[in-house]
Design a protein around this motif. Structure first.
Motif, PDB file in Angstrom:
ATOM      1  N   TYR A 291      68.188  -2.258  55.878  1.00  0.00           N
ATOM      2  CA  TYR A 291      67.757  -2.969  57.080  1.00  0.00           C
ATOM      3  C   TYR A 291      66.623  -3.947  56.817  1.00  0.00           C
ATOM      4  O   TYR A 291      66.195  -4.646  57.749  1.00  0.00           O
ATOM      5  CB  TYR A 291      67.307  -1.969  58.152  1.00  0.00           C
ATOM      6  CG  TYR A 291      68.372  -1.030  58.652  1.00  0.00           C
ATOM      7  CD1 TYR A 291      69.728  -1.302  58.459  1.00  0.00           C
ATOM      8  CD2 TYR A 291      68.040   0.129  59.335  1.00  0.00           C
ATOM      9  CE1 TYR A 291      70.708  -0.437  58.919  1.00  0.00           C
ATOM     10  CE2 TYR A 291      69.017   1.004  59.807  1.00  0.00           C
ATOM     11  CZ  TYR A 291      70.345   0.718  59.595  1.00  0.00           C
ATOM     12  OH  TYR A 291      71.308   1.570  60.065  1.00  0.00           O
TER      13      TYR A 291
ATOM     14  N   ASP B 122      63.298  -5.622  56.881  1.00  0.00           N
ATOM     15  CA  ASP B 122      62.194  -5.449  57.826  1.00  0.00           C
ATOM     16  C   ASP B 122      62.689  -5.311  59.265  1.00  0.00           C
ATOM     17  O   ASP B 122      61.889  -5.347  60.206  1.00  0.00           O
ATOM     18  CB  ASP B 122      61.231  -6.633  57.740  1.00  0.00           C
ATOM     19  CG  ASP B 122      60.499  -6.669  56.404  1.00  0.00           C
ATOM     20  OD1 ASP B 122      60.247  -5.586  55.845  1.00  0.00           O
ATOM     21  OD2 ASP B 122      60.198  -7.776  55.919  1.00  0.00           O
ATOM     22  N   GLY B 123      63.993  -5.154  59.448  1.00  0.00           N
ATOM     23  CA  GLY B 123      64.542  -4.998  60.789  1.00  0.00           C
ATOM     24  C   GLY B 123      64.117  -3.671  61.402  1.00  0.00           C
ATOM     25  O   GLY B 123      64.154  -2.633  60.747  1.00  0.00           O
ATOM     26  N   ALA B 124      63.701  -3.716  62.644  1.00  0.00           N
ATOM     27  CA  ALA B 124      63.242  -2.508  63.337  1.00  0.00           C
ATOM     28  C   ALA B 124      64.338  -1.970  64.253  1.00  0.00           C
ATOM     29  O   ALA B 124      65.204  -2.714  64.731  1.00  0.00           O
ATOM     30  CB  ALA B 124      61.986  -2.811  64.147  1.00  0.00           C
TER      31      ALA B 124
ATOM     32  N   SER C 112      64.911   0.727  67.644  1.00  0.00           N
ATOM     33  CA  SER C 112      64.265   1.475  68.740  1.00  0.00           C
ATOM     34  C   SER C 112      64.917   2.853  68.878  1.00  0.00           C
ATOM     35  O   SER C 112      65.565   3.157  69.873  1.00  0.00           O
ATOM     36  CB  SER C 112      64.353   0.693  70.047  1.00  0.00           C
ATOM     37  OG  SER C 112      65.699   0.312  70.315  1.00  0.00           O
TER      38      SER C 112
ATOM     39  N   ALA D   4      60.129   0.174  68.552  1.00  0.00           N
ATOM     40  CA  ALA D   4      61.021  -0.103  67.430  1.00  0.00           C
ATOM     41  C   ALA D   4      60.260   0.080  66.122  1.00  0.00           C
ATOM     42  O   ALA D   4      59.116  -0.367  65.995  1.00  0.00           O
ATOM     43  CB  ALA D   4      61.568  -1.525  67.528  1.00  0.00           C
TER      44      ALA D   4
ATOM     45  N   THR E  96      60.483  -0.104  61.746  1.00  0.00           N
ATOM     46  CA  THR E  96      61.193  -0.438  60.522  1.00  0.00           C
ATOM     47  C   THR E  96      61.421   0.845  59.732  1.00  0.00           C
ATOM     48  O   THR E  96      60.796   1.886  59.998  1.00  0.00           O
ATOM     49  CB  THR E  96      60.390  -1.410  59.660  1.00  0.00           C
ATOM     50  OG1 THR E  96      59.185  -0.757  59.206  1.00  0.00           O
ATOM     51  CG2 THR E  96      60.011  -2.668  60.453  1.00  0.00           C
TER      52      THR E  96
ATOM     53  N   SER F 229      68.542  -8.148  61.256  1.00  0.00           N
ATOM     54  CA  SER F 229      68.161  -9.338  62.019  1.00  0.00           C
ATOM     55  C   SER F 229      67.547  -8.988  63.370  1.00  0.00           C
ATOM     56  O   SER F 229      67.148  -9.882  64.116  1.00  0.00           O
ATOM     57  CB  SER F 229      69.379 -10.240  62.218  1.00  0.00           C
ATOM     58  OG  SER F 229      70.298  -9.653  63.125  1.00  0.00           O
ATOM     59  N   GLY F 230      67.486  -7.680  63.691  1.00  0.00           N
ATOM     60  CA  GLY F 230      66.826  -7.260  64.918  1.00  0.00           C
ATOM     61  C   GLY F 230      67.745  -6.870  66.053  1.00  0.00           C
ATOM     62  O   GLY F 230      67.291  -6.764  67.205  1.00  0.00           O
ATOM     63  N   SER F 231      69.012  -6.590  65.771  1.00  0.00           N
ATOM     64  CA  SER F 231      69.966  -6.307  66.857  1.00  0.00           C
ATOM     65  C   SER F 231      69.652  -5.016  67.613  1.00  0.00           C
ATOM     66  O   SER F 231      70.078  -4.852  68.754  1.00  0.00           O
ATOM     67  CB  SER F 231      71.392  -6.237  66.301  1.00  0.00           C
ATOM     68  OG  SER F 231      71.553  -5.133  65.425  1.00  0.00           O
TER      69      SER F 231
ATOM     70  N   ALA G   5      66.365  -3.788  67.946  1.00  0.00           N
ATOM     71  CA  ALA G   5      64.905  -3.726  68.023  1.00  0.00           C
ATOM     72  C   ALA G   5      64.353  -3.715  69.443  1.00  0.00           C
ATOM     73  O   ALA G   5      63.216  -3.285  69.659  1.00  0.00           O
ATOM     74  CB  ALA G   5      64.293  -4.914  67.267  1.00  0.00           C
TER      75      ALA G   5
END
Length: 294
Positions: free
Chosen positions: A161, A163-165, A167, A199, A201, A253-255, A257
């Motif tokens: 992932y 740096d994608g976080a 939740s 969220a 990482t 990409s943060g989907s 987060a």
């Protein structure tokens, strides 16, 4: 009477306890009689692939919690789609008045793996004529104590992932939201995205696990290609491995987060933090994570 499918899973077990606590009439659908006995509630043995057992389980039921079904598919197959459509059709025939379905966040037409499969099921549910509500959770906190959190044999956390976080949400919070929808007038014809309060990482996840365990847990970030190769090495089909790899790019990409207020809105309390979850499940975390990390 509520029928709870997936009753021995990560969400279902919490829902069973919640309904027991609130003295709500319900029946659990299980595939294994021993697991049904362990639940300590009224249960019926059945299987999504056995239409007769599903029809029998629906007797006297007016609300349905729809979850589970579908082993890992072979190329081109989505057993969960067939199975859950069967259950929805059986519910309609039995006169069930409402279904609360567990889906997946970002379910959409043509989506990879569960995203596409759940979209097809959601569409079938909307077209069934039944009253419905859909819960679309973020990543499960439980994955880190059930083995699905991708720990290596030497106790490192693997992921792709970057740096994608994510939740992450506690399955107990999902179950509590489902209980509110199953027992009240709320949310008919609505879809709810269910998340935790923040969220994180994967590096932050590893840091919080380290704090709770009081020893270092390292996060190792793989490239999507490395993840695909690792899954193929485990014997998974190439197409499946490639789809998982592509989904990891979306998460990076943060989907997953964003955070929502669904738990507060439905359950009337804040969602559990990841640190609170880890602390409450420390024994399970220790069992899932080898002690040789670091």
């Amino acid at each position: 009477m509520i029928l709870v499918t997936g009753a021995t899973g990560s969400i279902g077990t919490h829902l069973v306890r919640r309904l027991q606590r609130d003295a709500v009439p319900f029946r659990a659908l299980v595939r294994d009689e021993a697991k049904g006995n362990a639940l300590g509630c009224d249960f019926v043995v059945g299987d999504f692939d056995d239409e007769a057992s599903i029809a029998s389980a629906m007797e006297g039921v007016d609300r349905l919690f729809l979850n589970a079904g579908g082993a890992r598919p072979a190329p081109g197959e989505q057993p969960m789609v067939r199975q859950q459509k069967t259950v929805i059709d059986a519910a309609r025939s039995a006169g069930v008045s409402r279904i609360v379905k567990i889906s997946v966040w970002h379910a959409h037409e043509g989506g990879r793996l569960a995203e596409g499969a759940h979209w097809v099921i959601e569409r079938h549910l909307r077209e069934s004529g039944l009253a419905w509500s859909v819960l679309q959770p973020s990543g499960f906190m439980q994955n880190f104590v059930t083995g699905a959190g991708s720990f290596t044999a030497d106790g490192r956390l693997l992921g792709a992932y970057g740096d994608g976080a994510v939740s992450y949400v506690d399955c107990q919070d999902i179950a509590d939201c489902a209980a509110v929808l199953l027992t009240g007038p709320y949310g008919r014809g609505e879809t709810f995205v269910v998340t935790g309060p923040q969220a994180l990482t994967q590096a932050q996840v590893a840091e919080q696990i380290s704090d709770v365990l009081e020893r270092p847990v390292e996060y190792v970030d793989l490239s999507p290609a490395e993840l695909s190769a690792a899954l193929r090495a485990q014997g998974l089909p190439g197409g499946f491995a490639d789809d998982v790899s592509a989904l990891s790019l979306e998460v990076a990409s943060g989907s997953l987060a964003a955070t929502t207020t669904t738990v507060q809105d439905l359950a009337g309390r804040p969602p559990r933090t990841f640190k609170e979850f880890l602390t409450a499940n420390l024994d399970a975390l220790r069992a899932a994570l080898p002690s040789s990390s670091g």
